[in-house]
Write an enzyme that holds these catalytic residues in place. Sequence first.
Site, PDB file in Angstrom:
ATOM      1  N   HIS A 198      48.128  48.853  43.540  1.00 53.98           N
ATOM      2  CA  HIS A 198      47.075  48.024  44.150  1.00 53.98           C
ATOM      3  C   HIS A 198      46.109  48.899  44.938  1.00 53.98           C
ATOM      4  O   HIS A 198      46.365  49.278  46.077  1.00 53.98           O
ATOM      5  CB  HIS A 198      47.728  46.964  45.050  1.00 53.98           C
ATOM      6  CG  HIS A 198      46.798  45.885  45.505  1.00 53.98           C
ATOM      7  ND1 HIS A 198      47.091  44.542  45.393  1.00 53.98           N
ATOM      8  CD2 HIS A 198      45.570  45.929  46.072  1.00 53.98           C
ATOM      9  CE1 HIS A 198      46.093  43.824  45.869  1.00 53.98           C
ATOM     10  NE2 HIS A 198      45.149  44.654  46.300  1.00 53.98           N
ATOM     11  N   ASP A 230      36.177  50.016  44.334  1.00 53.37           N
ATOM     12  CA  ASP A 230      35.024  49.922  45.240  1.00 53.37           C
ATOM     13  C   ASP A 230      35.453  49.921  46.709  1.00 53.37           C
ATOM     14  O   ASP A 230      34.605  49.797  47.598  1.00 53.37           O
ATOM     15  CB  ASP A 230      34.173  48.678  44.924  1.00 53.37           C
ATOM     16  CG  ASP A 230      34.980  47.400  44.821  1.00 53.37           C
ATOM     17  OD1 ASP A 230      36.203  47.445  44.563  1.00 53.37           O
ATOM     18  OD2 ASP A 230      34.386  46.319  45.004  1.00 53.37           O
ATOM     19  N   GLY A 277      38.890  38.630  46.244  1.00 51.52           N
ATOM     20  CA  GLY A 277      37.875  37.958  47.048  1.00 51.52           C
ATOM     21  C   GLY A 277      38.512  36.967  47.999  1.00 51.52           C
ATOM     22  O   GLY A 277      39.730  36.908  48.127  1.00 51.52           O
ATOM     23  N   HIS A 309      45.908  38.188  43.640  1.00 53.12           N
ATOM     24  CA  HIS A 309      45.891  38.280  45.105  1.00 53.12           C
ATOM     25  C   HIS A 309      46.315  36.912  45.651  1.00 53.12           C
ATOM     26  O   HIS A 309      45.613  35.911  45.423  1.00 53.12           O
ATOM     27  CB  HIS A 309      44.473  38.548  45.620  1.00 53.12           C
ATOM     28  CG  HIS A 309      44.058  39.983  45.664  1.00 53.12           C
ATOM     29  ND1 HIS A 309      43.601  40.646  44.573  1.00 53.12           N
ATOM     30  CD2 HIS A 309      44.002  40.871  46.700  1.00 53.12           C
ATOM     31  CE1 HIS A 309      43.278  41.894  44.924  1.00 53.12           C
ATOM     32  NE2 HIS A 309      43.511  42.055  46.203  1.00 53.12           N
ATOM     33  N   GLU A 325      47.921  36.350  51.116  1.00 51.16           N
ATOM     34  CA  GLU A 325      47.373  37.371  52.020  1.00 51.16           C
ATOM     35  C   GLU A 325      46.682  36.650  53.179  1.00 51.16           C
ATOM     36  O   GLU A 325      47.128  36.739  54.321  1.00 51.16           O
ATOM     37  CB  GLU A 325      46.383  38.273  51.265  1.00 51.16           C
ATOM     38  CG  GLU A 325      45.704  39.318  52.150  1.00 51.16           C
ATOM     39  CD  GLU A 325      44.532  40.018  51.454  1.00 51.16           C
ATOM     40  OE1 GLU A 325      43.971  39.461  50.502  1.00 51.16           O
ATOM     41  OE2 GLU A 325      44.166  41.122  51.910  1.00 51.16           O
ATOM     42  N   ASP A 385      45.426  49.378  48.918  1.00 55.17           N
ATOM     43  CA  ASP A 385      44.357  48.379  48.888  1.00 55.17           C
ATOM     44  C   ASP A 385      42.995  49.067  48.879  1.00 55.17           C
ATOM     45  O   ASP A 385      42.399  49.207  47.826  1.00 55.17           O
ATOM     46  CB  ASP A 385      44.483  47.375  50.046  1.00 55.17           C
ATOM     47  CG  ASP A 385      43.913  46.008  49.690  1.00 55.17           C
ATOM     48  OD1 ASP A 385      43.749  45.738  48.489  1.00 55.17           O
ATOM     49  OD2 ASP A 385      43.662  45.211  50.613  1.00 55.17           O
TER      50      ASP A 385
HETATM   51  O1  LIG Z   1      42.689  42.630  50.190  1.00 54.33           O
HETATM   52  C1  LIG Z   1      41.835  42.080  49.494  1.00 54.33           C
HETATM   53  N1  LIG Z   1      41.917  40.749  49.258  1.00 54.33           N
HETATM   54  C2  LIG Z   1      41.039  40.094  48.478  1.00 54.33           C
HETATM   55  N2  LIG Z   1      39.995  40.696  47.902  1.00 54.33           N
HETATM   56  C3  LIG Z   1      39.851  42.021  48.115  1.00 54.33           C
HETATM   57  C4  LIG Z   1      40.735  42.760  48.899  1.00 54.33           C
HETATM   58  N3  LIG Z   1      40.309  44.036  48.922  1.00 54.33           N
HETATM   59  C5  LIG Z   1      39.202  44.086  48.164  1.00 54.33           C
HETATM   60  N4  LIG Z   1      38.905  42.875  47.686  1.00 54.33           N
HETATM   61  C6  LIG Z   1      37.769  42.471  46.845  1.00 54.33           C
HETATM   62  O2  LIG Z   1      38.038  42.898  45.525  1.00 54.33           O
HETATM   63  C7  LIG Z   1      36.809  43.265  44.936  1.00 54.33           C
HETATM   64  C8  LIG Z   1      37.044  44.025  43.671  1.00 54.33           C
HETATM   65  O3  LIG Z   1      37.593  45.289  43.900  1.00 54.33           O
HETATM   66  C9  LIG Z   1      36.104  43.967  46.063  1.00 54.33           C
HETATM   67  O4  LIG Z   1      34.710  44.033  45.827  1.00 54.33           O
HETATM   68  C10 LIG Z   1      36.446  43.099  47.250  1.00 54.33           C
HETATM   69  O5  LIG Z   1      35.499  42.061  47.375  1.00 54.33           O
HETATM   70 ZN   LIG Z   2      43.442  43.969  47.223  1.00 49.94          ZN
END
Ligand SMILES: O=c1[nH]cnc2c1ncn2[C@@H]1O[C@H](CO)[C@@H](O)[C@H]1O
Ligand SMILES: [Zn+2]
Length: 356
Positions: free
Chosen positions: A21, A25, A180, A207, A210, A294
């Site tokens: 994970h 980006d 997201g 996801h 969380e 992450d």
């Molecule tokens: O921990 C998280 N929880 C939910 N969404 C996330 C987390 N970290 C990043 N992103 C989202 O995943 C997109 C694609 O990589 C990122 O642009 C961010 O908006």
């Molecule tokens: Zn994530």
Amino acid sequence: MSTMNPLSPEALLAAPKVLLHDHLDGGLRPRTVIELADACGHEGLPTADPAELGAWFRDNADSGSLVRYLEGFAHTCGVMQDEAALVRVAAEAAQDLADDGVAYAEIRYAPELFTDRGLRLEQVVEAVNEGFRQGEAASGNRIRVNALLCAMRQNDGWQRIADLVVRYRDAGVVGFDIAGPEAGFPATRELPAFEYLREQNAHFTVHAGEADGLESIHRAVQRCGAERLGHGVRIIDDVDGDQVGRLAAYVRDRRIALEMCPTSNVHTGAFASIAEHPVKRLADLGFRVTLNTDNRLMSDCSLTGEFAAVVREFDFGWDDLRTFTVNAAKAAFLPLDERRALIQDVVEPGYAALKG
Ligand SMILES: O=c1[nH]cnc2c1ncn2[C@@H]1O[C@H](CO)[C@@H](O)[C@H]1O
Ligand SMILES: [Zn+2]
């Protein structure tokens, strides 16, 4: 314990690790963000100094809210809108993870976030794949990297991303995810995308659990059919001491991997501190716990650092770290023979040598 190697930073770095994970980006080098912003005319970076920019991302992320945490991605996605930038970011990610002792990684991203300046989704996927291949080669093939494609929970059109996962399944894309804001955007919003993936025998993680609770995990597992859970930390709400509730027991008994990201989980407010993180309680109860980063830029972390943090907090030893790593290798979206080879040829000998 006394004959074993100490869990020094050097030894933790050398330990072969498996990372399931990690967001493409969310892991850029600060200097790369600045250089790419200059090159493409992306405006509004808070500073042009790499160290200050790194600190800015971290402070922004350490907000206690997933929605605030996600705001920093405007700047990284803003500079990832052409193929050269995507190749560079992907290549650097592979190299940085290799330098962190990661032997196998699944790096995820949402292709639709890189189409603001006209790239087609296919061009995005192919550029990122090209970058991963370049990064693997530049690291002397110390690491292997595969991609996971995310749909964004708040956007429509998950099926397009599911189609890409199937189309590129033999070309370095090994699974699907939704990312997201979690609260208010249930995974069942576009259930047919998951039904399609299952029909196609394709893999996916979700996801869940969380920023939202048990019902989010229930949906991901029982309605969508998730094989792994991104974070999944709220499963602890279905555990009372050594009493494991029905949903938690299902997750544990079906060996659904928990992709836990301790530092990120503190930054988004899931737990007040690493000490309160349920990683040890869940590991002790037999859940398939894995450790992950992450977002290495936003949370200013590395997988070696996450290992060190949980060792410090919970007194984990080499056997625990090997178990987390074997768990991750078992849960990887790789064919069985490749997972076995990863465990037998890389993970087991690596930890045996380090343990002393
Ligand atoms: O921990 C998280 N929880 C939910 N969404 C996330 C987390 N970290 C990043 N992103 C989202 O995943 C997109 C694609 O990589 C990122 O642009 C961010 O908006
Ligand atoms: Zn994530």
